[in-house]
Design an enzyme around this catalytic site. Sequence first.
Site, PDB file in Angstrom:
ATOM      1  N   CYS A  59     -32.938  10.362 -30.014  1.00 36.20           N
ATOM      2  CA  CYS A  59     -31.911  10.376 -31.382  1.00 36.20           C
ATOM      3  C   CYS A  59     -32.079   9.197 -32.316  1.00 36.20           C
ATOM      4  CB  CYS A  59     -30.645  11.060 -31.004  1.00 36.20           C
ATOM      5  SG  CYS A  59     -30.470  12.286 -29.914  1.00 36.20           S
ATOM      6  N   HIS A  95     -23.400   7.243 -36.655  1.00 38.78           N
ATOM      7  CA  HIS A  95     -23.929   8.145 -35.937  1.00 38.78           C
ATOM      8  C   HIS A  95     -22.941   9.550 -35.647  1.00 38.78           C
ATOM      9  CE1 HIS A  95     -27.009   9.588 -33.131  1.00 38.78           C
ATOM     10  NE2 HIS A  95     -26.143   9.819 -32.019  1.00 38.78           N
ATOM     11  N   HIS A 150     -27.031  17.842 -35.881  1.00 38.58           N
ATOM     12  CA  HIS A 150     -27.915  16.694 -35.126  1.00 38.58           C
ATOM     13  C   HIS A 150     -29.316  16.728 -35.165  1.00 38.58           C
ATOM     14  CE1 HIS A 150     -28.895  13.181 -32.972  1.00 38.58           C
ATOM     15  NE2 HIS A 150     -27.863  13.274 -32.003  1.00 38.58           N
TER      16      HIS A 150
END
Lengths: 249, 395
Positions: free
Chosen positions: B154, B287, B322
């Site tokens: 990620c 994030h 995400h």
Amino acid sequence: MNLDLVLSGAALWQPEIGGPSEEPEIPAGIDPRTVRRSTRLGRIALAVASEALTRAALDPAPEDTALVVGTALADLDETAGFLGGIHARGARFASPQFFQRSVHGAVAGELAILLALRGYNLTVSEGMRSGEAALAAAILAVQAGRAPRALVVAIDGRSEALSAALNALGLPDEAGEGAAALVVETAADAARRGAPVLAALGGVNPSMAPGFSSGRHGASGLCDVARYALGESPAAPASVALTVSPKKS
Amino acid sequence: MTPRQGAIAVTGLGAVSALGPDVSAMLDGLRAGRSGLGATTRLELGDLPSRPVGEVTTLPGSPDDGPATHRLAIAAATEAWRSAGSPAPPLRVAVIMGTTTGGIGESERWYLGRLAGEAPDASALRHHAACTVTEASARAIGALGPTMTLSTACSSGANALTVGADMLRSGRVDVVVAGGADALCLTTYAGFSSLRLMSDAPCRPFDRARDGLNLGEGAACLVLERADEARARGATIHALLLGSAISCDAHHMTAPAPDGLAVLAALTDALDRAALTPADVDYINAHGTATPANDEAEARALRQVFGASGPPVSASKSFLGHTLGAAGALEAVVTVLALREGFVPATLNTESPEDDAPADLVLGAPRDASIRVAVSTSFAFGGNNAVLVFGRGDR
């Protein structure tokens, strides 16, 4: 800044292509219990990384050592295991263990934990040139001052899923695998530490590496670099400017 | 102040996301506080429940361009390259992309079909390798310089910007097109579900009741040039990449280190490279996945660096989901838009922030603000942490 870089450590694992494939031993000093949940590729990566670090007199490696891993295909056994579980039991019962081990960064994450490396950490996946690309990324990182030194690992393994895919595509399956590790640092740092210098590293141009499989997939190029640096081969690959040190015995 | 290493100009932007097919649609969505999260129309979920995702409803390009990840990447790279005015000869242009899935969306169908005893079409396997996403992007814009594909889960898209900036500073190339791309697929949907990290509702970053993330898909690319050369050619400079850093928790494959020390190190290193202090930062694009553990660790690290008050913070995953390997790049574009347009994007869905959540968590609607310096954070499987520090283009 353009720093003079050297290879102070190198190691490789390259079983005969198509032959039996014996895992390297877990390095001395590593408690086998800490790797009991590791994947096969994770254990192989740990073995070559530890050997290269020991050769570079970096045992243990300082935590600011950069870790750059190159892999073409990551761990396809884990991906196949994950999908096999979905096929057998349904997606609702997919395995979190297989999933987290299937990601490309799994080896870098696992090595970072086992070697306590908390600095720059990267996984490069550039097909058959993955090892060379990882070396290029490591050189960039050290030149940019992101780490004083870098551990570079290239690894790709065999898997039944890969063989099936190659067969389905009508491509040859050479059933090869391999792993290599290099330690890159400045000549000044190596000299200050009294570390051995295996070779001077002029640079790397991954685009000059073969784009086709030479049996060990993304690890092929770095295996060749390690063999040359260790005096086991008379020539470096064309993609890497490498001069074996006259000091090397 | 001058960055310790040369500033890098952002001269082109491209983004395709759940908010729409380009940067303009993303900006409109952020300004309007409109979430892109909803039910999937394309993903085959098997026996899994349908949960909100940030889906790109109409994939760009055509199936001839490759799997979904490739089509998303091509669209973002092309938009970014055109918006920068195609600024260098092909051999001097590098393309660096982050991705986690590559062509797995096609490969998983082939593999599952094979297990079911079918004879599935194998041709899409040629797009399986992660690097084929980068190669497709480079081909689309005619770039002939180095390519590099990063797969640090990620944080991949954010790390592409750091590596791109370093490549520019090395003089190896004159322009870097850097970003990330990932498409929704069964592997990631079932994988995050198996880890019990997905919410059944639109995600609530930093909320007391947060219970997980929503997956998304998309791609973003930023065109990077050495700032002095970009100014000399009269380029539009959307923002400056002033500093960046990468670190690793070395703690756990999927859980963040509770002490947050490696995140702290990355934040400090990135600001130091930008020759800035925490007090200089006007906005943080967090994030903010909305998983209990991630938000807790991130909030702690932000508090340690920026103090109990700290600058405004928002979490764009409440708009986009995400997007894994694309997230760092998409959120970099959000951060650049915030700097360029003078607003702090909102965090959606969060109603009751945790006690230790960032003090100035911007909720519900965007806030007009003059932002000089902004930080974007990305964290990943394997303990990989990435921090980007951007400044306004007219600094």
